[in-house]
Design a protein around this motif. Structure first.
Motif, PDB file in Angstrom:
ATOM      1  N   TYR A  52       0.774  -1.256  -0.034  1.00 42.04           N
ATOM      2  CA  TYR A  52      -0.029   0.113  -0.002  1.00 42.04           C
ATOM      3  C   TYR A  52       0.856   1.122  -0.103  1.00 42.04           C
ATOM      4  O   TYR A  52       0.469   2.428  -0.166  1.00 42.04           O
ATOM      5  N   GLY A  53       2.140   1.016   0.115  1.00 41.82           N
ATOM      6  CA  GLY A  53       2.863   2.130  -0.012  1.00 41.82           C
ATOM      7  C   GLY A  53       3.260   2.901   1.566  1.00 41.82           C
ATOM      8  O   GLY A  53       3.185   2.259   2.500  1.00 41.82           O
ATOM      9  N   ALA A  54       3.837   4.064   1.150  1.00 42.23           N
ATOM     10  CA  ALA A  54       4.513   4.818   2.452  1.00 42.23           C
ATOM     11  C   ALA A  54       3.269   4.790   3.534  1.00 42.23           C
ATOM     12  O   ALA A  54       2.191   5.165   3.055  1.00 42.23           O
ATOM     13  N   ASN A  55       3.447   4.721   4.764  1.00 40.98           N
ATOM     14  CA  ASN A  55       2.627   5.143   5.688  1.00 40.98           C
ATOM     15  C   ASN A  55       3.084   6.366   6.647  1.00 40.98           C
ATOM     16  O   ASN A  55       2.594   6.748   7.582  1.00 40.98           O
ATOM     17  N   LEU A  56       4.181   6.938   6.315  1.00 39.86           N
ATOM     18  CA  LEU A  56       4.731   8.070   6.959  1.00 39.86           C
ATOM     19  C   LEU A  56       5.148   9.167   5.921  1.00 39.86           C
ATOM     20  O   LEU A  56       5.558   9.071   4.888  1.00 39.86           O
ATOM     21  N   LEU A  57       4.829  10.482   6.432  1.00 43.27           N
ATOM     22  CA  LEU A  57       5.225  11.573   5.567  1.00 43.27           C
ATOM     23  C   LEU A  57       5.917  12.520   6.184  1.00 43.27           C
ATOM     24  O   LEU A  57       5.522  12.917   7.364  1.00 43.27           O
ATOM     25  N   VAL A  58       7.164  12.889   5.886  1.00 48.75           N
ATOM     26  CA  VAL A  58       7.889  13.919   6.582  1.00 48.75           C
ATOM     27  C   VAL A  58       8.060  15.213   5.549  1.00 48.75           C
ATOM     28  O   VAL A  58       8.392  15.152   4.443  1.00 48.75           O
ATOM     29  N   THR A  59       7.528  16.327   6.358  1.00 51.41           N
ATOM     30  CA  THR A  59       7.541  17.497   5.680  1.00 51.41           C
ATOM     31  C   THR A  59       8.174  18.662   6.382  1.00 51.41           C
ATOM     32  O   THR A  59       8.580  18.495   7.416  1.00 51.41           O
ATOM     33  N   TYR A 244       8.457  10.291   1.675  1.00 55.50           N
ATOM     34  CA  TYR A 244       7.576   9.315   2.118  1.00 55.50           C
ATOM     35  C   TYR A 244       8.361   8.144   2.485  1.00 55.50           C
ATOM     36  O   TYR A 244       9.452   7.688   2.035  1.00 55.50           O
ATOM     37  N   VAL A 245       8.146   7.708   3.780  1.00 52.62           N
ATOM     38  CA  VAL A 245       8.675   6.600   4.408  1.00 52.62           C
ATOM     39  C   VAL A 245       7.723   5.626   4.795  1.00 52.62           C
ATOM     40  O   VAL A 245       6.574   5.586   5.002  1.00 52.62           O
ATOM     41  N   GLN A 295       1.894  10.222  10.346  1.00 50.49           N
ATOM     42  CA  GLN A 295       1.367   9.001   9.627  1.00 50.49           C
ATOM     43  C   GLN A 295       0.360   9.429   8.427  1.00 50.49           C
ATOM     44  O   GLN A 295      -0.251  10.678   8.543  1.00 50.49           O
ATOM     45  N   ILE A 296       0.312   8.624   7.315  1.00 47.67           N
ATOM     46  CA  ILE A 296      -0.654   8.832   6.440  1.00 47.67           C
ATOM     47  C   ILE A 296      -1.778   7.891   6.935  1.00 47.67           C
ATOM     48  O   ILE A 296      -1.694   6.689   6.820  1.00 47.67           O
TER      49      ILE A 296
END
Lengths: 438, 392
Positions: A52-59, A244-245, A295-296
């Motif tokens: 499902y891809g990345a579940n964390l987003l760093v901005t 995206y992590v 978290q996404i």
């Protein structure tokens, strides 16, 4: 005398012993395989959920609002804050680095395409495809091929790589991370009438289209380029907009949702040492200066439910398997003992007490359970290995501590299965047994 | 048992011949079961357990996919309809989708506009249907959903404000103004929205209010279709035909993730079911073989009394078949119960009994019972009855 009785019983009744032994082996094998699969299924499905891809987003911490609809950025590109690309390898230095499957930096840049007459604004996103990086002494690769596994690239010969891991899928079509090759979204490609191998003029640079990208979302209208190229176009070397992590996490519970700022040092330690998505986000913020990690929720929140459902299901199925194999073992033991009434009669007629007869049977059962249990454990490990290999394409680990547990279960089930039959055999009147009137 | 046929009428002979035979046969079957209650009961017990386990596993295998798919729908829309070339979607699009896919399918319209705050910052405003969106996107963390569409024009218009947008438009959570192409709107922040993605930088409004203000109608509809990949593909094709001028796109991230996890789970369950069913079948085989083998005296006596090979085989086969059938029926009932319990315990919804499983369970049970009865008979046939009766 007693060991000789047991020994002779095994030597002379090989067929019967073999039958009971096979039943025990089979039952234990199924039980071992199911327990191994059930204990490991959580990890395995957690890995699969990473599709499902990345579940964390760093901005960046002081980021301005995204003004983006359907992949088209309506904001001046140099606006807002950036993260520093040089900090990225630090992600490997966090406590939970083993849980981080991969990460991809993104840097969207708005570029003009075409001449003045039909000029159009297109988003070019700079990222890592499968970039080799180094943290202290550890080499690793990361990029969208790991964090965005549903991205499909059509290369020049028109074939689509099949889904799966990076190692399995062909590299055809994917640009090199330090090249001037780009991926063109398939809808954009259709509009521009371009195909793989063509070149495209972007911001005064001639780039080669190495493949067409199909994702089913905004990227289909974008150009995906190596990060360095996007930084070059933007004129900001080392800039990254967001990261995206993709991380393996423990399902969230009430403890996970607590605010780390209000915790006592001991609670914080415990919280920080559980791979919750929140604690990984907290550590990512520490690893990358001036960043905000979150978290996404679409991906992160649903993992827990799916995971617990599948784990619960396998647990119940394992119980069914244990029940079925316990019954198989008991049935085989009961049959084996029932067939030996004449023998019991003879022993009793010669003066053996009930205790001696029961002891003989239990000793035989113990021996059978130990031999069958060991063979079954080996067969079950093999079976679990096979299941792990063919279904999850990875090893199912079997804890050595499982061996004594399995043996104990095998002995217990064999004893329980034989107990009723032994009781009946011991109580049997030797006269009837010897007369053959059983 | 046969009489001389000369004096008696033809039909009477037939009646006599079949009459006593049938009743004798049935009596032998019943007496065999009643006299050796213990052994018969344990054989039946093994049969019941095996049939129950097989039923439960097959039922689960069929039903779990549907159950898991429902769980996967929590990931949100798996199909998106967008208007081609920047035109709005036809006004009846939503109605068409619902009539095509059934009212149970969740379809949520979205329309987008870029508005400006009082200090000139751009922010994206989205018009949608709150009632639908909260059912589609379970992961949205909302402090308070806006109340249903207002009835009087004097009531304040409520908006759902994304976490990051809130810092710009209403840092103190007070009502705020937005302007779009010279027209302004006064909004009351009903609640905050947190998703960790693009939604955090947006302001959400009710579609009617949004359209009154901006004149922009929906350009995107997100749909959650429940079903296998083949079903979804079929429905995508159907939608594309029903809504010309639009583009119907599968959301690959969601579809592929689901297919992947579901396939792995199904394969594991399949392996587990196969192992369990084989184990219980072997358990039955062992028990029944032992039972029949134990009755070699009955077999010998029947043969000594002149029973034909066919009759003896028929007797043991009928006995095994009856045992298999009874075991299958009782086991099926227990298996349905076990599957229902697992469904309730794990998915909080009972597993629907699948009657289509029953023929397989019945056929399998009878087959295993027949094999386990005829296997020892085959061995005994070569032995002289006298040897068995002498106890050798």
């Amino acid at each position: 005398m007693f060991p000789r009785l047991v020994y002779e019983s095994f030597r002379r009744q090989t067929r019967r012993k073999l039958l009971a032994g096979v039943a025990i082996t089979l039952g234990v094998a199924v039980a071992t395989a199911m327990i191994a699969v059930a204990t490991d299924i959580g990890d395995k499905i957690n890995h699969e959920l990473r599709t499902y891809g990345a579940n964390l987003l760093v901005t960046p911490q002081e980021d301005t609002l995204d003004v983006e609809i359907g992949g088209v950025n309506l904001k001046p590109p140099s606006d807002g804050a950036f993260l520093n690309e040089a900090d990225l390898p630090n992600i490997r230095g966090t406590f939970w680095h083993n849980n981080i499957v991969g990460f991809s930096p993104m840097l969207p840049v708005t570029v003009h395409l075409g001449n003045d007459a039909d000029a159009k604004d297109v988003t070019l996103v700079g990222t890592y495809f499968n970039k080799p990086l180094k943290f202290v002494k550890e080499d690793f690769t990361t990029g969208v091929r790991i964090t965005h596994p549903w991205w499909k690239v059509q290369c020049r010969d028109g074939s689509l790589p099949r889904a799966g891991r990076v190692e399995d899928s062909p590299t055809c079509g994917w640009p090199e991370d330090n090249s001037r090759n780009v991926l063109l979204g398939e809808r954009l490609a259709a509009q521009l009438n371009k195909k793989p191998g063509d070149s495209i003029e972007v911001a005064g640079r001639t780039l080669t289209i190495s493949g067409l990208l199909s994702t089913g979302s905004a990227e289909d209208d974008e150009i995906i380029a190596p990060l360095g190229l996007a930084q070059d176009i933007l004129g900001k070397p080392g800039a990254v907009r967001r990261i995206y992590v993709s991380a393996l996490t423990k399902p969230e519970d009430d403890f996970a949702r607590r605010d780390p700022r209000t915790m006592t040092p001991e609670t914080f330690e415990r919280w920080n040492c559980s791979p919750y998505v929140q604690s990984i986000a907290y550590q990512l913020q520490g690893a990358i200066p001036h960043s905000h990690a979150d978290q996404i929720r679409q991906v992160a929140q649903n993992e827990g439910t799916v995971l617990s459902r599948i784990k619960g299901l396998m647990l119940l199925v394992t119980l069914a398997a244990l029940l079925a194999s316990a019954l198989a073992v008991s049935a085989a033991m009961a049959t084996a003992i029932f067939e030996r009434r004449a023998e019991v009669g003879l022993m009793k007629a010669l003066g053996a007490g009930s205790f001696a007869v029961a002891a003989l049977f239990f000793a035989e059962a113990l021996l059978l359970a130990l031999i069958g249990g060991s063979a079954g454990f080996a067969a079950g490990s093999l079976l679990a290995h096979q299941i792990g290999h063919s279904i999850f394409n990875s090893r199912i680990s079997i804890e050595p501590v499982l061996f004594p547990v399995i043996l104990a279960i095998a002995v217990f089930v064999t004893f329980a299965g034989s107990a009723a039959a032994i009781r009946r055999a011991v109580k049997f009147d030797p006269v009837f047994a010897l007369r053959g009137e059983a | 048992m046969s009489t001389t046929p000369t004096a008696v009428h033809h039909s009477q002979i037939a009646a006599r011949r079949t009459g006593p035979h049938v009743s004798m046969f049935v009596r032998m079957l019943i007496r065999a079961a009643v006299l050796r209650r213990g052994r018969a009961a344990s054989a039946l017990f093994a049969m019941v357990v095996a049939a129950a386990v097989a039923t439960a596993m097959m039922n689960l295998y069929v039903d779990v996919q549907a159950k898991l798919r429902t769980e996967f729908r929590n990931y949100g829309a798996n199909v998106v309809i967008v208007a081609k070339g920047g035109r709005p979607l036809p006004a009846d699009a939503l109605g068409k989708i619902e009539s095509d896919l059934g009212a149970k399918t969740l379809a949520v319209p979205f329309s987008y506009a870029v508005a400006r705050t009082t200090d000139g910052q751009s922010v994206i405003v989205v018009g949608t249907d709150f009632n639908r969106v909260r059912h589609l996107n379970h992961w949205w963390n909302v402090s308070h959903w806006p109340s249903p569409p207002r009835t009087s024009s004097t009531a304040p218009i409520e908006a759902l404000v994304g976490m990051r947008a809130a810092a710009v438009v209403t840092p103190d959570r007070k009502p705020f103004d937005l302007t779009f192409q010279g027209r302004s709107i006064h909004l009351n922040p009903a609640g905050l929205l947190q998703t960790g993605a693009a939604e955090d930088s947006r302001v959400y409004l009710d579609q009617t209010e949004f359209q009154n203000w901006t004149d922009v109608s929906p350009t995107t509809i997100e749909i959650a279709i429940n079903g296998s990949s083949a079903d979804i593909e079929k429905q995508i094709a159907q939608l594309a035909q029903a809504l010309p001028g639009t583009e119907v796109r599968p959301v690959r991230q969601i579809l592929e993730g689901e297919a992947n996890v579901l396939n792995k789970t199904r394969a594991t369950l399949y392996a587990a079911a196969a192992l369990i069913i084989i184990t219980s079948a072997l358990c039955v085989l062992a028990t029944l073989t032992g039972w029949v083998f134990d009755r070699r005296r009955d077999f010998a006596i029947m043969k000594a009394l002149g029973a034909s090979e066919r009759l003896v085989n028929g007797f043991f086969a009928a006995e095994a078949a009856a045992l298999g059938a009874i075991g299958a029926v009782i086991g099926y009932a227990f298996g349905i119960g076990a599957a229902a319990w697992i469904g309730r315990a794990n998915f909080h919804a009972p597993v629907v009994p699948r009657f289509s499983v029953f023929p397989y369970v019945l056929a399998g049970s009878i087959l295993v019972a027949l094999i386990s009865a005829l296997l020892p008979i085959g061995l005994l046939r070569r032995v002289q009855p006298a040897l068995i009766l002498r106890g050798e």
